[in-house]
Scaffold this motif. Structure first.
Motif, PDB file in Angstrom:
ATOM      1  N   THR A  22      84.425  49.233  86.669  1.00  0.00           N
ATOM      2  CA  THR A  22      83.162  48.593  87.040  1.00  0.00           C
ATOM      3  C   THR A  22      83.357  47.092  87.124  1.00  0.00           C
ATOM      4  O   THR A  22      83.916  46.480  86.214  1.00  0.00           O
ATOM      5  N   PHE A  23      82.889  46.520  88.226  1.00  0.00           N
ATOM      6  CA  PHE A  23      82.993  45.084  88.448  1.00  0.00           C
ATOM      7  C   PHE A  23      81.605  44.515  88.680  1.00  0.00           C
ATOM      8  O   PHE A  23      80.709  45.199  89.173  1.00  0.00           O
ATOM      9  N   ALA A  24      81.444  43.253  88.342  1.00  0.00           N
ATOM     10  CA  ALA A  24      80.204  42.529  88.614  1.00  0.00           C
ATOM     11  C   ALA A  24      80.557  41.261  89.364  1.00  0.00           C
ATOM     12  O   ALA A  24      81.557  40.612  89.071  1.00  0.00           O
ATOM     13  N   ALA A  25      79.741  40.942  90.338  1.00  0.00           N
ATOM     14  CA  ALA A  25      79.908  39.689  91.076  1.00  0.00           C
ATOM     15  C   ALA A  25      78.596  38.932  90.990  1.00  0.00           C
ATOM     16  O   ALA A  25      77.532  39.481  91.281  1.00  0.00           O
ATOM     17  N   LEU A  26      78.683  37.698  90.571  1.00  0.00           N
ATOM     18  CA  LEU A  26      77.511  36.828  90.520  1.00  0.00           C
ATOM     19  C   LEU A  26      77.645  35.853  91.678  1.00  0.00           C
ATOM     20  O   LEU A  26      78.608  35.093  91.757  1.00  0.00           O
ATOM     21  N   LEU A  27      76.697  35.908  92.581  1.00  0.00           N
ATOM     22  CA  LEU A  27      76.706  35.075  93.782  1.00  0.00           C
ATOM     23  C   LEU A  27      75.436  34.219  93.768  1.00  0.00           C
ATOM     24  O   LEU A  27      74.449  34.543  94.435  1.00  0.00           O
ATOM     25  N   PRO A  28      75.449  33.141  93.007  1.00  0.00           N
ATOM     26  CA  PRO A  28      74.215  32.385  92.776  1.00  0.00           C
ATOM     27  C   PRO A  28      73.600  31.741  94.010  1.00  0.00           C
ATOM     28  O   PRO A  28      72.412  31.428  94.005  1.00  0.00           O
ATOM     29  N   GLU A  29      74.365  31.572  95.056  1.00  0.00           N
ATOM     30  CA  GLU A  29      73.826  30.927  96.250  1.00  0.00           C
ATOM     31  C   GLU A  29      73.453  31.932  97.335  1.00  0.00           C
ATOM     32  O   GLU A  29      73.141  31.540  98.457  1.00  0.00           O
ATOM     33  N   CYS A  30      73.457  33.229  97.000  1.00  0.00           N
ATOM     34  CA  CYS A  30      73.126  34.276  97.962  1.00  0.00           C
ATOM     35  C   CYS A  30      71.778  34.909  97.638  1.00  0.00           C
ATOM     36  O   CYS A  30      71.440  35.083  96.475  1.00  0.00           O
ATOM     37  N   THR A  31      71.070  35.287  98.681  1.00  0.00           N
ATOM     38  CA  THR A  31      69.895  36.127  98.503  1.00  0.00           C
ATOM     39  C   THR A  31      70.386  37.560  98.310  1.00  0.00           C
ATOM     40  O   THR A  31      71.572  37.863  98.532  1.00  0.00           O
ATOM     41  N   SER A  32      69.486  38.461  97.936  1.00  0.00           N
ATOM     42  CA  SER A  32      69.901  39.854  97.779  1.00  0.00           C
ATOM     43  C   SER A  32      70.370  40.429  99.122  1.00  0.00           C
ATOM     44  O   SER A  32      71.314  41.217  99.158  1.00  0.00           O
ATOM     45  N   GLU A  33      69.743  40.018 100.217  1.00  0.00           N
ATOM     46  CA  GLU A  33      70.158  40.500 101.536  1.00  0.00           C
ATOM     47  C   GLU A  33      71.568  40.011 101.879  1.00  0.00           C
ATOM     48  O   GLU A  33      72.386  40.764 102.420  1.00  0.00           O
ATOM     49  N   GLN A  34      71.865  38.764 101.568  1.00  0.00           N
ATOM     50  CA  GLN A  34      73.201  38.227 101.828  1.00  0.00           C
ATOM     51  C   GLN A  34      74.243  38.932 100.965  1.00  0.00           C
ATOM     52  O   GLN A  34      75.349  39.236 101.428  1.00  0.00           O
ATOM     53  N   ALA A  35      73.897  39.201  99.709  1.00  0.00           N
ATOM     54  CA  ALA A  35      74.824  39.896  98.814  1.00  0.00           C
ATOM     55  C   ALA A  35      75.119  41.300  99.328  1.00  0.00           C
ATOM     56  O   ALA A  35      76.271  41.744  99.317  1.00  0.00           O
ATOM     57  N   MET A  36      74.093  42.014  99.811  1.00  0.00           N
ATOM     58  CA  MET A  36      74.323  43.352 100.359  1.00  0.00           C
ATOM     59  C   MET A  36      75.227  43.284 101.589  1.00  0.00           C
ATOM     60  O   MET A  36      76.079  44.153 101.780  1.00  0.00           O
ATOM     61  N   ALA A  37      75.081  42.251 102.408  1.00  0.00           N
ATOM     62  CA  ALA A  37      75.946  42.089 103.574  1.00  0.00           C
ATOM     63  C   ALA A  37      77.390  41.863 103.143  1.00  0.00           C
ATOM     64  O   ALA A  37      78.320  42.451 103.714  1.00  0.00           O
ATOM     65  N   VAL A  38      77.600  41.036 102.128  1.00  0.00           N
ATOM     66  CA  VAL A  38      78.948  40.776 101.604  1.00  0.00           C
ATOM     67  C   VAL A  38      79.579  42.072 101.131  1.00  0.00           C
ATOM     68  O   VAL A  38      80.710  42.415 101.495  1.00  0.00           O
ATOM     69  N   PHE A  39      78.838  42.837 100.328  1.00  0.00           N
ATOM     70  CA  PHE A  39      79.424  44.049  99.754  1.00  0.00           C
ATOM     71  C   PHE A  39      79.471  45.200 100.743  1.00  0.00           C
ATOM     72  O   PHE A  39      80.272  46.121 100.575  1.00  0.00           O
ATOM     73  N   GLY A  40      78.690  45.134 101.795  1.00  0.00           N
ATOM     74  CA  GLY A  40      78.859  46.087 102.880  1.00  0.00           C
ATOM     75  C   GLY A  40      80.224  45.917 103.529  1.00  0.00           C
ATOM     76  O   GLY A  40      80.904  46.896 103.848  1.00  0.00           O
ATOM     77  N   ARG A  41      80.638  44.666 103.708  1.00  0.00           N
ATOM     78  CA  ARG A  41      81.968  44.391 104.272  1.00  0.00           C
ATOM     79  C   ARG A  41      83.069  44.807 103.303  1.00  0.00           C
ATOM     80  O   ARG A  41      84.090  45.371 103.716  1.00  0.00           O
ATOM     81  N   VAL A  42      82.870  44.555 102.010  1.00  0.00           N
ATOM     82  CA  VAL A  42      83.865  44.963 101.002  1.00  0.00           C
ATOM     83  C   VAL A  42      84.018  46.478 101.016  1.00  0.00           C
ATOM     84  O   VAL A  42      85.141  47.006 101.037  1.00  0.00           O
ATOM     85  N   GLU A  43      82.895  47.192 101.020  1.00  0.00           N
ATOM     86  CA  GLU A  43      82.937  48.651 101.020  1.00  0.00           C
ATOM     87  C   GLU A  43      83.626  49.171 102.283  1.00  0.00           C
ATOM     88  O   GLU A  43      84.453  50.090 102.224  1.00  0.00           O
ATOM     89  N   SER A  44      83.324  48.578 103.413  1.00  0.00           N
ATOM     90  CA  SER A  44      83.953  48.977 104.674  1.00  0.00           C
ATOM     91  C   SER A  44      85.458  48.768 104.624  1.00  0.00           C
ATOM     92  O   SER A  44      86.235  49.636 105.038  1.00  0.00           O
ATOM     93  N   ASP A  45      85.898  47.632 104.100  1.00  0.00           N
ATOM     94  CA  ASP A  45      87.335  47.352 103.978  1.00  0.00           C
ATOM     95  C   ASP A  45      88.009  48.331 103.022  1.00  0.00           C
ATOM     96  O   ASP A  45      89.131  48.775 103.275  1.00  0.00           O
ATOM     97  N   LEU A  46      87.336  48.662 101.903  1.00  0.00           N
ATOM     98  CA  LEU A  46      87.912  49.628 100.960  1.00  0.00           C
ATOM     99  C   LEU A  46      88.110  50.981 101.620  1.00  0.00           C
ATOM    100  O   LEU A  46      89.160  51.605 101.471  1.00  0.00           O
ATOM    101  N   ARG A  47      87.112  51.437 102.328  1.00  0.00           N
ATOM    102  CA  ARG A  47      87.205  52.748 102.984  1.00  0.00           C
ATOM    103  C   ARG A  47      88.283  52.765 104.059  1.00  0.00           C
ATOM    104  O   ARG A  47      88.949  53.777 104.253  1.00  0.00           O
ATOM    105  N   ALA A  48      88.463  51.654 104.760  1.00  0.00           N
ATOM    106  CA  ALA A  48      89.444  51.599 105.842  1.00  0.00           C
ATOM    107  C   ALA A  48      90.877  51.520 105.336  1.00  0.00           C
ATOM    108  O   ALA A  48      91.792  51.972 106.015  1.00  0.00           O
TER     109      ALA A  48
END
Length: 70
Positions: A11-37
């Motif tokens: 389990t990992f946690a990322a604190l992104l203090p300058e991101c909105t929740s929408e921006q954070a979901m976009a970041v981790f959508g890319r991370v998840e996509s890269d992991l799957r690929a």
């Protein structure tokens, strides 16, 4: 600054203090996509907004307290 922490048991946690929740979901959508690929790993993403006055250490302590018992 952003903070990435390993909370244990994969389990990992990322604190992104300058991101909105929408921006954070976009970041981790890319991370998840890269992991799957590139691996057979999967991930689950949860996003929560924390009041700006919270210190990263306090947020991480709270997350550690919420971990499931092993």
């Amino acid at each position: 600054p952003d903070v990435l922490a390993h909370l244990g048991q994969g389990t990992f946690a990322a604190l992104l203090p300058e991101c909105t929740s929408e921006q954070a979901m976009a970041v981790f959508g890319r991370v998840e996509s890269d992991l799957r690929a590139s691996t057979s790993l999967s991930c689950q993403v949860e996003v929560a907004e924390v009041p700006g006055r919270e210190l990263p250490e306090a947020v991480l302590d709270h997350l550690l307290d919420r971990r499931p018992a092993s």
